[in-house]
Scaffold this active site. Structure first.
Site, PDB file in Angstrom:
ATOM      1  N   LYS A  23       0.946  -1.327  -0.044  1.00 16.11           N
ATOM      2  CA  LYS A  23      -0.188   0.174  -0.092  1.00 16.11           C
ATOM      3  C   LYS A  23       1.060   1.125   0.455  1.00 16.11           C
ATOM      4  CE  LYS A  23      -1.994   2.059   3.900  1.00 16.11           C
ATOM      5  NZ  LYS A  23      -1.703   3.248   4.213  1.00 16.11           N
ATOM      6  N   ARG A 123      -0.228  15.492  11.664  1.00 14.95           N
ATOM      7  CA  ARG A 123       0.360  14.652  11.152  1.00 14.95           C
ATOM      8  C   ARG A 123       1.041  16.203  10.540  1.00 14.95           C
ATOM      9  NH1 ARG A 123      -2.204   9.443   9.501  1.00 14.95           N
ATOM     10  NH2 ARG A 123       0.476   9.178   7.816  1.00 14.95           N
TER      11      ARG A 123
HETATM   12  C1  EPZ Z   1       4.076   6.740   6.725  1.00 17.48           C
HETATM   13  O1  EPZ Z   1       3.075   7.643   6.752  1.00 17.48           O
HETATM   14  C2  EPZ Z   1       3.160   6.419   6.612  1.00 17.48           C
HETATM   15  N1  EPZ Z   1       1.756   6.181   5.322  1.00 17.48           N
HETATM   16  C3  EPZ Z   1       2.536   5.637   7.985  1.00 17.48           C
HETATM   17  O2  EPZ Z   1       1.501   4.252   7.780  1.00 17.48           O
HETATM   18  C4  EPZ Z   1       3.897   5.182   8.503  1.00 17.48           C
HETATM   19  O3  EPZ Z   1       3.024   5.247   9.849  1.00 17.48           O
HETATM   20  C5  EPZ Z   1       4.781   6.774   8.701  1.00 17.48           C
HETATM   21  O4  EPZ Z   1       4.977   6.565   7.284  1.00 17.48           O
HETATM   22  C6  EPZ Z   1       6.085   5.935   9.578  1.00 17.48           C
HETATM   23  O5  EPZ Z   1       6.612   4.763   8.916  1.00 17.48           O
HETATM   24  C7  EPZ Z   1       1.436   6.053   4.491  1.00 17.48           C
HETATM   25  O6  EPZ Z   1       3.144   5.858   3.888  1.00 17.48           O
HETATM   26  C8  EPZ Z   1       0.500   6.304   3.238  1.00 17.48           C
HETATM   27  P1  EPZ Z   1       6.311  10.227   8.455  1.00 17.48           P
HETATM   28  P2  EPZ Z   1       4.111   9.846   6.683  1.00 17.48           P
HETATM   29  O7  EPZ Z   1       6.459  11.708   7.192  1.00 17.48           O
HETATM   30  O8  EPZ Z   1       4.419  10.155   5.763  1.00 17.48           O
HETATM   31  C9  EPZ Z   1       6.474  13.538  11.830  1.00 17.48           C
HETATM   32  C10 EPZ Z   1       0.188   3.172   7.550  1.00 17.48           C
HETATM   33  O9  EPZ Z   1      -0.410   2.232   8.326  1.00 17.48           O
HETATM   34  N2  EPZ Z   1       6.592  14.791  10.878  1.00 17.48           N
HETATM   35  O10 EPZ Z   1       7.672   9.449   7.864  1.00 17.48           O
HETATM   36  O11 EPZ Z   1       2.509  10.665   7.218  1.00 17.48           O
HETATM   37  C11 EPZ Z   1       5.638  13.271  12.094  1.00 17.48           C
HETATM   38  O12 EPZ Z   1       4.314  13.794  12.759  1.00 17.48           O
HETATM   39  C12 EPZ Z   1       0.314   4.924   7.587  1.00 17.48           C
HETATM   40  O13 EPZ Z   1       0.116   2.621   6.386  1.00 17.48           O
HETATM   41  C13 EPZ Z   1       6.734  15.502  11.157  1.00 17.48           C
HETATM   42  O14 EPZ Z   1       6.794  16.233  11.757  1.00 17.48           O
HETATM   43  O15 EPZ Z   1       4.758   9.862   8.040  1.00 17.48           O
HETATM   44  C14 EPZ Z   1       5.752  12.109  12.562  1.00 17.48           C
HETATM   45  O16 EPZ Z   1       5.536  12.000  14.023  1.00 17.48           O
HETATM   46  C15 EPZ Z   1      -0.356   5.551   9.043  1.00 17.48           C
HETATM   47  N3  EPZ Z   1       6.728  16.784   9.698  1.00 17.48           N
HETATM   48  C16 EPZ Z   1       7.291  11.215  11.890  1.00 17.48           C
HETATM   49  O17 EPZ Z   1       7.354  12.939  11.606  1.00 17.48           O
HETATM   50  C17 EPZ Z   1       6.801  16.576   8.408  1.00 17.48           C
HETATM   51  O18 EPZ Z   1       6.684  17.797   8.081  1.00 17.48           O
HETATM   52  C18 EPZ Z   1       6.850  10.208  10.687  1.00 17.48           C
HETATM   53  O19 EPZ Z   1       5.716  10.440   9.727  1.00 17.48           O
HETATM   54  C19 EPZ Z   1       5.703  15.050   8.651  1.00 17.48           C
HETATM   55  C20 EPZ Z   1       6.663  14.366   9.317  1.00 17.48           C
END
Ligand code: EPZ
Length: 428
Positions: A23, A123
């Protein structure tokens, strides 16, 4: 219309299950077809609702999409002329923000609805926008739409403040046609990052270092059509691995890349589950009483946060006290309240859950609070004594292809029931 799963617990899962395409790879690869100036044939696409939304968005924008077979699409995006994603469609899916990077990379302009909040805390997308600005783009929020524009995109250096999958992907999409070299430091290393880089390189992009924490991208003028097969879903595979262990079963999980499952495999082995690796499958067999352990979720190659709820359910059935620490998200334990309805003995303090092992779960009516929490409730229901009904299963169907069919083929007693609206009113 209300849909729910009804599960009669106590059946050991045995047999073989085939894992579908990832996914979190496909939700990036499908928008990335916007960058191609020819048709892309993409295989191993999972039949999940997130894919339905993305293909609907692409069609609304003017793409020609042909179904080759149940998991293969031919996508030609050359008719897309307006770099804007329809608000009504985009707001239903957080990953629609990948259209920002793809449209910016193609048109030097993009407008997409601000992604909705999420089930486990804030997020933000500040790092995405920081990345776009490093390439010369200007970002603003107007009427709920994120609008990003650039005279032209020029390669730049970006170092993310934290490891972020989404921002790493979005900057890759925006940078592949930017002029010159882009260097992304503190990049995410998940398998779906590498899969997207491989897909873009198959279109003629020049991306090096995907899978390490420094990704270098040399912009190219043209990206051509391609044929590509999406990697297997490591989280779907991990979910079935845990389900096999939780039901004291013996399951061969096929069409996987064992290396992507290493952190899950080693945790299961530590808990006392037998995991055997083959070239493109893993066998998970319950052998004896489960033993407590501690888990902390981290970016890849650490234990994946998207496996945290599933692993917590398994640890509820392990003898002793286990500690689960959520290292990525600020509040990813909302599902524990639902799990308590089934007898779980868990106390949560911020990012830490302390789990006391119990003999067994007892079936109850529960809800899926998000995608992976919903999968965890399914696992708890399969292991429980008695009947479990799970509502809000639309969360689960976002990311698991035909989960009830696959589980039934492993011997689970699970069915999906639909209650029409007119009946719901009477019941309530
Ligand atoms: C991706 O989300 C996945 N979704 C999530 O999977 C997964 O939990 C996550 O990566 C971590 O592996 C998809 O790929 C569609 P991040 P994403 O940016 O990209 C902070 C599932 O169940 N952050 O890696 O949104 C954020 O708040 C889903 O399949 C910022 O602060 O996650 C978090 O604490 C749920 N500012 C951390 O970084 C930003 O601009 C990691 O988020 C971006 C992120």
């Amino acid at each position: 219309m209300l849909e729910k799963y009804v599960i009669q617990g106590g059946c050991k899962l045995t047999g073989e299950v085939n894992i579908s395409g990832a996914k979190n790879a496909v939700v990036a690869i499908l928008p990335a077809t916007i960058l191609a100036n020819g048709p892309c044939v993409i295989d191993n696409i999972p039949d999940i609702s997130d894919v339905d939304i993305i293909t609907k968005i692409l069609k609304e924008m003017g793409a020609d999409i042909q179904v080759i077979n149940k998991s293969t699409l031919r996508i030609d995006t050359r008719n897309i002329k307006v770099p804007e994603v329809p608000y009504e469609l985009a707001k239903h899916m957080r990953a629609s923000y990948y259209f920002l990077g793809a449209l910016l990379g193609k048109f030097n302009s993009a407008s997409v609805a601000m992604p909705g909040g999420c089930d486990f805390g804030v997020r933000p997308i500040d790092q995405h926008l920081k990345g776009f600005e490093a390439l010369g783009a200007h970002c603003k929020l107007d009427q709920g739409m994120i609008i990003v524009d650039a005279e032209k995109l020029v390669g730049g250096d970006i170092c993310f403040e934290m490891v972020t999958v989404g921002a790493t992907i979005n900057v890759m999409l925006a940078a592949v046609k930017a002029q010159g070299l882009t260097v992304i430091e503190n990049a995410a290393k998940e398998p779906h990052i590498v899969d997207l880089a491989n897909f873009l390189n198959s279109m003629g992009a020049n991306i090096m270092g995907a899978g390490t924490d420094v990704i270098k991208i040399r912009g190219v003028d043209i990206l051509h059509g391609t044929e590509y097969s999406v990697i297997p879903d490591q989280i779907e595979a991990g979910t079935y691995m845990v389900a096999a262990a939780a039901t004291k079963g013996d399951v061969l999980i096929k069409n996987v890349i064992p290396k992507h499952l290493e952190s899950i495999t080693s945790k299961l082995q530590k808990i006392g589950v037998e995991v055997t690796e083959y070239d493109d499958s893993v066998r998970v067999r319950y052998v004896d009483e489960l033993v407590r352990t501690n888990v902390k979720t981290r970016p890849h190659p650490g234990f994946p946060t998207d496996m945290q709820p599933q692993m917590a359910v398994l640890l509820c059935l392990a003898k002793g006290t286990s500690i689960v620490t959520e290292g990525v998200w600020e509040n990813r334990f909302k599902y524990i309240d639902e799990l308590r309805r089934m007898g779980a003995d868990v106390s949560v303090d911020g990012r830490v859950a302390i789990i006391e092992g119990i003999e067994k779960f007892v079936g109850a009516p529960v809800k899926a609070v998000d995608l992976r929490a919903g999968a965890a409730m399914v696992i708890a229901g399969l292991a429980a004594e008695g009947t479990t009904e799970i509502e809000d299963i639309y969360h689960v169907e976002r990311g698991y292809e035909h989960i009830e069919d696959k589980l039934r083929s492993l011997g689970a007693n699970i069915k999906k029931i639909t209650i029409p609206d007119n009946v719901i009113g009477k019941v309530l």
